[in-house]
Design an enzyme around this catalytic site. Structure first.
Site, PDB file in Angstrom:
ATOM      1  N   ASP A 100     -10.157   0.905   0.715  1.00  0.00           N
ATOM      2  CA  ASP A 100     -10.159   2.337   1.007  1.00  0.00           C
ATOM      3  C   ASP A 100     -11.496   2.925   0.536  1.00  0.00           C
ATOM      4  OD1 ASP A 100      -7.776   2.842   2.323  1.00  0.00           O
ATOM      5  OD2 ASP A 100      -6.623   2.830   0.464  1.00  0.00           O
TER       6      ASP A 100
ATOM      7  N   ARG B 221      -9.139  -6.567  13.363  1.00  0.00           N
ATOM      8  CA  ARG B 221      -8.281  -5.791  14.236  1.00  0.00           C
ATOM      9  C   ARG B 221      -9.090  -4.600  14.728  1.00  0.00           C
ATOM     10  NH1 ARG B 221      -4.712  -7.011  17.640  1.00  0.00           N
ATOM     11  NH2 ARG B 221      -3.000  -5.544  17.834  1.00  0.00           N
TER      12      ARG B 221
ATOM     13  N   TYR C 242      -9.778  -5.131   2.776  1.00  0.00           N
ATOM     14  CA  TYR C 242      -9.081  -3.936   3.259  1.00  0.00           C
ATOM     15  C   TYR C 242      -9.280  -2.826   2.213  1.00  0.00           C
ATOM     16  CZ  TYR C 242      -5.064  -1.574   5.571  1.00  0.00           C
ATOM     17  OH  TYR C 242      -4.229  -0.716   6.253  1.00  0.00           O
TER      18      TYR C 242
ATOM     19  N   GLU D 270      -4.045   6.457  18.560  1.00  0.00           N
ATOM     20  CA  GLU D 270      -4.701   5.219  18.095  1.00  0.00           C
ATOM     21  C   GLU D 270      -4.006   4.003  18.668  1.00  0.00           C
ATOM     22  OE1 GLU D 270      -5.157   4.513  13.820  1.00  0.00           O
ATOM     23  OE2 GLU D 270      -6.047   6.507  13.666  1.00  0.00           O
TER      24      GLU D 270
ATOM     25  N   ARG E 293       0.837  -1.205   0.000  1.00  0.00           N
ATOM     26  CA  ARG E 293       0.000   0.000   0.000  1.00  0.00           C
ATOM     27  C   ARG E 293       0.873   1.257   0.000  1.00  0.00           C
ATOM     28  NH1 ARG E 293      -5.229  -0.014   2.142  1.00  0.00           N
ATOM     29  NH2 ARG E 293      -4.837   1.792   3.460  1.00  0.00           N
TER      30      ARG E 293
ATOM     31  N   ARG F  16       9.819   5.541  -3.214  1.00  0.00           N
ATOM     32  CA  ARG F  16      10.126   6.489  -4.295  1.00  0.00           C
ATOM     33  C   ARG F  16      11.565   6.947  -4.277  1.00  0.00           C
ATOM     34  NH1 ARG F  16       5.748   9.899  -2.651  1.00  0.00           N
ATOM     35  NH2 ARG F  16       3.928   8.988  -3.658  1.00  0.00           N
TER      36      ARG F  16
ATOM     37  N   ARG G 130      -0.193   5.793  16.124  1.00  0.00           N
ATOM     38  CA  ARG G 130      -0.048   7.146  15.564  1.00  0.00           C
ATOM     39  C   ARG G 130      -0.817   8.165  16.389  1.00  0.00           C
ATOM     40  NH1 ARG G 130      -2.755   5.233   9.785  1.00  0.00           N
ATOM     41  NH2 ARG G 130      -4.727   4.535  10.643  1.00  0.00           N
TER      42      ARG G 130
HETATM   43  P1  FAD Z   1     -18.391   1.202   7.391  1.00  0.00           P
HETATM   44  O1  FAD Z   1     -17.977   2.596   7.228  1.00  0.00           O
HETATM   45  O2  FAD Z   1     -17.772   0.332   8.393  1.00  0.00           O
HETATM   46  O3  FAD Z   1     -19.962   1.158   7.507  1.00  0.00           O
HETATM   47  C1  FAD Z   1     -20.678   0.026   7.919  1.00  0.00           C
HETATM   48  C2  FAD Z   1     -21.878   0.517   8.743  1.00  0.00           C
HETATM   49  O4  FAD Z   1     -22.721  -0.609   9.012  1.00  0.00           O
HETATM   50  C3  FAD Z   1     -21.463   1.095  10.087  1.00  0.00           C
HETATM   51  O5  FAD Z   1     -22.025   2.375  10.242  1.00  0.00           O
HETATM   52  C4  FAD Z   1     -22.047   0.113  11.085  1.00  0.00           C
HETATM   53  O6  FAD Z   1     -22.496   0.730  12.285  1.00  0.00           O
HETATM   54  C5  FAD Z   1     -23.217  -0.481  10.311  1.00  0.00           C
HETATM   55  N1  FAD Z   1     -23.615  -1.809  10.776  1.00  0.00           N
HETATM   56  C6  FAD Z   1     -22.821  -2.890  10.905  1.00  0.00           C
HETATM   57  N2  FAD Z   1     -23.517  -3.932  11.375  1.00  0.00           N
HETATM   58  C7  FAD Z   1     -24.786  -3.490  11.540  1.00  0.00           C
HETATM   59  C8  FAD Z   1     -25.987  -4.096  12.020  1.00  0.00           C
HETATM   60  N3  FAD Z   1     -25.999  -5.354  12.455  1.00  0.00           N
HETATM   61  N4  FAD Z   1     -27.113  -3.359  12.052  1.00  0.00           N
HETATM   62  C9  FAD Z   1     -27.103  -2.059  11.654  1.00  0.00           C
HETATM   63  N5  FAD Z   1     -25.992  -1.435  11.198  1.00  0.00           N
HETATM   64  C10 FAD Z   1     -24.861  -2.138  11.159  1.00  0.00           C
HETATM   65  N6  FAD Z   1      -9.936   4.898   3.568  1.00  0.00           N
HETATM   66  C11 FAD Z   1      -9.365   5.834   2.785  1.00  0.00           C
HETATM   67  O7  FAD Z   1      -9.682   5.922   1.592  1.00  0.00           O
HETATM   68  N7  FAD Z   1      -8.438   6.701   3.278  1.00  0.00           N
HETATM   69  C12 FAD Z   1      -8.062   6.677   4.588  1.00  0.00           C
HETATM   70  O8  FAD Z   1      -7.234   7.482   5.017  1.00  0.00           O
HETATM   71  C13 FAD Z   1      -8.649   5.689   5.439  1.00  0.00           C
HETATM   72  N8  FAD Z   1      -8.298   5.626   6.722  1.00  0.00           N
HETATM   73  C14 FAD Z   1      -8.865   4.681   7.522  1.00  0.00           C
HETATM   74  C15 FAD Z   1      -8.493   4.650   8.862  1.00  0.00           C
HETATM   75  C16 FAD Z   1      -9.067   3.724   9.710  1.00  0.00           C
HETATM   76  C17 FAD Z   1      -8.650   3.683  11.156  1.00  0.00           C
HETATM   77  C18 FAD Z   1     -10.037   2.802   9.208  1.00  0.00           C
HETATM   78  C19 FAD Z   1     -10.643   1.767  10.123  1.00  0.00           C
HETATM   79  C20 FAD Z   1     -10.409   2.836   7.878  1.00  0.00           C
HETATM   80  C21 FAD Z   1      -9.830   3.775   7.020  1.00  0.00           C
HETATM   81  N9  FAD Z   1     -10.205   3.866   5.684  1.00  0.00           N
HETATM   82  C22 FAD Z   1      -9.614   4.806   4.881  1.00  0.00           C
HETATM   83  C23 FAD Z   1     -11.189   2.936   5.095  1.00  0.00           C
HETATM   84  C24 FAD Z   1     -12.625   3.489   5.099  1.00  0.00           C
HETATM   85  O9  FAD Z   1     -13.025   3.742   6.428  1.00  0.00           O
HETATM   86  C25 FAD Z   1     -13.542   2.454   4.477  1.00  0.00           C
HETATM   87  O10 FAD Z   1     -13.112   2.080   3.203  1.00  0.00           O
HETATM   88  C26 FAD Z   1     -14.997   2.893   4.359  1.00  0.00           C
HETATM   89  O11 FAD Z   1     -15.397   3.793   5.323  1.00  0.00           O
HETATM   90  C27 FAD Z   1     -15.851   1.641   4.446  1.00  0.00           C
HETATM   91  O12 FAD Z   1     -17.197   1.907   4.205  1.00  0.00           O
HETATM   92  P2  FAD Z   1     -18.255   0.747   4.442  1.00  0.00           P
HETATM   93  O13 FAD Z   1     -19.598   1.310   4.104  1.00  0.00           O
HETATM   94  O14 FAD Z   1     -17.814  -0.486   3.788  1.00  0.00           O
HETATM   95  O15 FAD Z   1     -18.157   0.380   5.994  1.00  0.00           O
HETATM   96  N1  UDP Z   2       3.298   0.649   7.901  1.00  0.00           N
HETATM   97  C1  UDP Z   2       4.514   0.605   8.551  1.00  0.00           C
HETATM   98  N2  UDP Z   2       5.026   1.743   9.084  1.00  0.00           N
HETATM   99  C2  UDP Z   2       4.386   2.938   9.000  1.00  0.00           C
HETATM  100  C3  UDP Z   2       3.155   2.984   8.318  1.00  0.00           C
HETATM  101  C4  UDP Z   2       2.635   1.828   7.789  1.00  0.00           C
HETATM  102  O1  UDP Z   2       5.102  -0.459   8.662  1.00  0.00           O
HETATM  103  O2  UDP Z   2       4.903   3.940   9.513  1.00  0.00           O
HETATM  104  C5  UDP Z   2       2.751  -0.611   7.361  1.00  0.00           C
HETATM  105  C6  UDP Z   2       1.849  -1.318   8.377  1.00  0.00           C
HETATM  106  O3  UDP Z   2       1.982  -2.710   8.198  1.00  0.00           O
HETATM  107  C7  UDP Z   2       0.469  -0.863   7.951  1.00  0.00           C
HETATM  108  C8  UDP Z   2       0.630  -0.841   6.434  1.00  0.00           C
HETATM  109  O4  UDP Z   2       1.969  -0.359   6.220  1.00  0.00           O
HETATM  110  O5  UDP Z   2      -0.543  -1.739   8.391  1.00  0.00           O
HETATM  111  C9  UDP Z   2      -0.350   0.034   5.680  1.00  0.00           C
HETATM  112  O6  UDP Z   2      -0.252   1.351   6.181  1.00  0.00           O
HETATM  113  P1  UDP Z   2      -1.427   2.400   6.013  1.00  0.00           P
HETATM  114  O7  UDP Z   2      -0.935   3.718   6.488  1.00  0.00           O
HETATM  115  O8  UDP Z   2      -1.946   2.303   4.634  1.00  0.00           O
HETATM  116  O9  UDP Z   2      -2.489   1.818   7.051  1.00  0.00           O
HETATM  117  P2  UDP Z   2      -3.940   2.333   7.494  1.00  0.00           P
HETATM  118  O10 UDP Z   2      -3.975   3.825   7.327  1.00  0.00           O
HETATM  119  O11 UDP Z   2      -4.913   1.593   6.638  1.00  0.00           O
HETATM  120  O12 UDP Z   2      -3.988   1.929   8.932  1.00  0.00           O
END
Ligand code: FAD
Ligand code: UDP
Length: 370
Positions: free
Chosen positions: A352, A251, A350, A302, A174, A178, A282
């Protein structure tokens, strides 16, 4: 009184559910969106604190290479020019991420791409990694031993709660590597944060659609299912099937958020802590996503953890065991005629944000015959 019947019951108001609902409504279909949380938006939801949009479920930076998806989200909000450039803190030493000429210079004082490449080659000589079988081998092959030890191994093991040798190689791919002095964390053409926060996009997507919050599908499964011709399910796929083959692992995360009475805490939106201590991965300083000038600041630490039953599942753990298990659930899902599965939890991917939107658009168009 006759019960209103909807075309679709959409379980989950995250990006997948909201995009599906929006497109279905546009095509004249009726939708009921439910969510067990107190708010819509799933993991992109933001809460305003001291005039700052706090990314309640972890930092979210929008990025995509796909013009169609970029135009799609821009219908609902304008995006700012934020470019993610995290800093890594390893035992007090600071490095630029992703791995680029600035990182290599700070580590090795290499000044040219040839010098940096040579250094990496020296570090991997003798390891004989041709086809990397796991994250450790992949990381070593890409950047060598020093970067692996200081910036990857411990962060990864604390993030995932398992050894880097037990994780799939794709996770580390991911991150760009560079040989230019470019600290942009993503290679995508389009990137930014929606001005006004992600809630603006969710509100736009769900405008005019009935949403029931604090409504858990599994608490009233039969009654809710009877309300619609079809179900769009975006919750956990193993839960949908009553964990009949066993539980998929996720996780989890614990967010520790603090309001600080100062203007600027760390000078960057994202600082990663890449040693095994501290226990958090972070610190996010939310105002920097939007170049905020508020007098106070909000930071979030986090802490990764194992998601126990009932706690929020954040990341699917795509190791061998879970990948095999999910295949069995996906087989069941394929045979359904009235249920559409989508999103991070129902597909156990996984994903985005842009990938979830892309997947929702494909599935809703297929469903509507477009
Ligand atoms: P979710 O957003 O998980 O939505 C699912 C919904 O279903 C939730 O609101 C939940 O409450 C509901 N639900 C589940 N079970 C039930 C039930 N039984 N009854 C009623 N409701 C229910 N993506 C990026 O592009 N850039 C980023 O920088 C980025 N950072 C991230 C950082 C973190 C810490 C995490 C966890 C994810 C990150 N993502 C990022 C990914 C991004 O959050 C997801 O791709 C996206 O939000 C997923 O959308 P979704 O609709 O699949 O799921
Ligand atoms: N990662 C790492 N060091 C860092 C940042 C990321 O080793 O400083 C690795 C780690 O395994 C992580 C993966 O790269 O799970 C993907 O990172 P990303 O920032 O995309 O994770 P997310 O934002 O989805 O948590």
């Amino acid at each position: 009184m006759a019960i209103q019947k909807y075309d679709y019951l959409i379980v989950g108001s995250g990006l997948f559910g909201a995009v599906f609902a929006h497109e279905a409504k546009k095509a004249g279909k009726t939708c009921l969106v439910i969510d067990k949380r107190k708010h819509a938006g799933g993991n992109v939801y933001c809460r305003e604190v001291e005039g700052i949009n706090v990314h309640e479920y972890g930092a979210h930076i929008f990025h995509t290479n796909d013009k169609e998806i970029w135009d799609y989200v821009n219908q609902f909000a304008e995006f700012n020019r934020y470019t993610n450039s995290p800093i890594a803190n390893f035992r007090g030493e600071l490095y630029n991420l992703p791995f680029n000429m600035n990182t290599f210079y700070a580590l090795w004082k290499t000044k040219t791409p040839d010098e940096a490449k040579k250094k990496i080659e020296e570090q991997i000589a003798g390891l004989n990694i041709t086809e990397p079988k796991n994250l450790e081998e992949q990381a070593l092959k890409l950047v060598g031993k020093d970067i692996y030890e200081k910036l990857i191994k411990h962060y990864t093991e604390k993030q995932w709660g398992r050894k880097a040798t037990e994780l799939p190689a794709f996770i580390i791919k991911r991150l760009p590597v560079r040989f230019t002095y470019d600290n942009n964390y993503f290679n995508d053409k389009y990137q930014g944060i929606p001005i006004g926060g992600y809630n603006k996009i969710i509100d736009g997507l769900l405008e005019g659609i009935e949403v029931r919050l604090e409504c858990d599908f599994f608490e009233q499964r039969d009654e809710l299912s009877a309300l619609a011709d079809k179900i769009v399910f975006t919750g956990k796929i193993d839960e949908f099937y009553n964990f009949q083959f066993g539980e998929l692992e996720y996780r989890g995360l614990r967010f520790e958020t603090e309001v600080l009475d100062r203007e600027n805490y760390q000078g960057n939106a994202v600082v990663n802590y890449t040693d095994s201590e501290p226990a958090y991965t972070r610190i996010i300083e939310h105002k920097h996503f939007e170049f905020g000038t508020q007098p106070k600041t909000v930071i979030t630490r986090e802490y990764p953890l194992t998601a126990a039953k009932g706690s929020e599942p954040y990341y699917p753990v795509n190791d061998e065991k879970n990948s095999e298990l999910v295949k069995r659930y996906l087989e069941l899902a394929k045979a359904e005629t009235n249920v559409i599965f989508g999103g991070r939890l129902a597909e156990y991917k996984y994903y985005d944000m842009h990938q979830v939107i892309g997947s929702a658009l494909v599935k809703v168009r297929r469903e509507l015959g477009r």
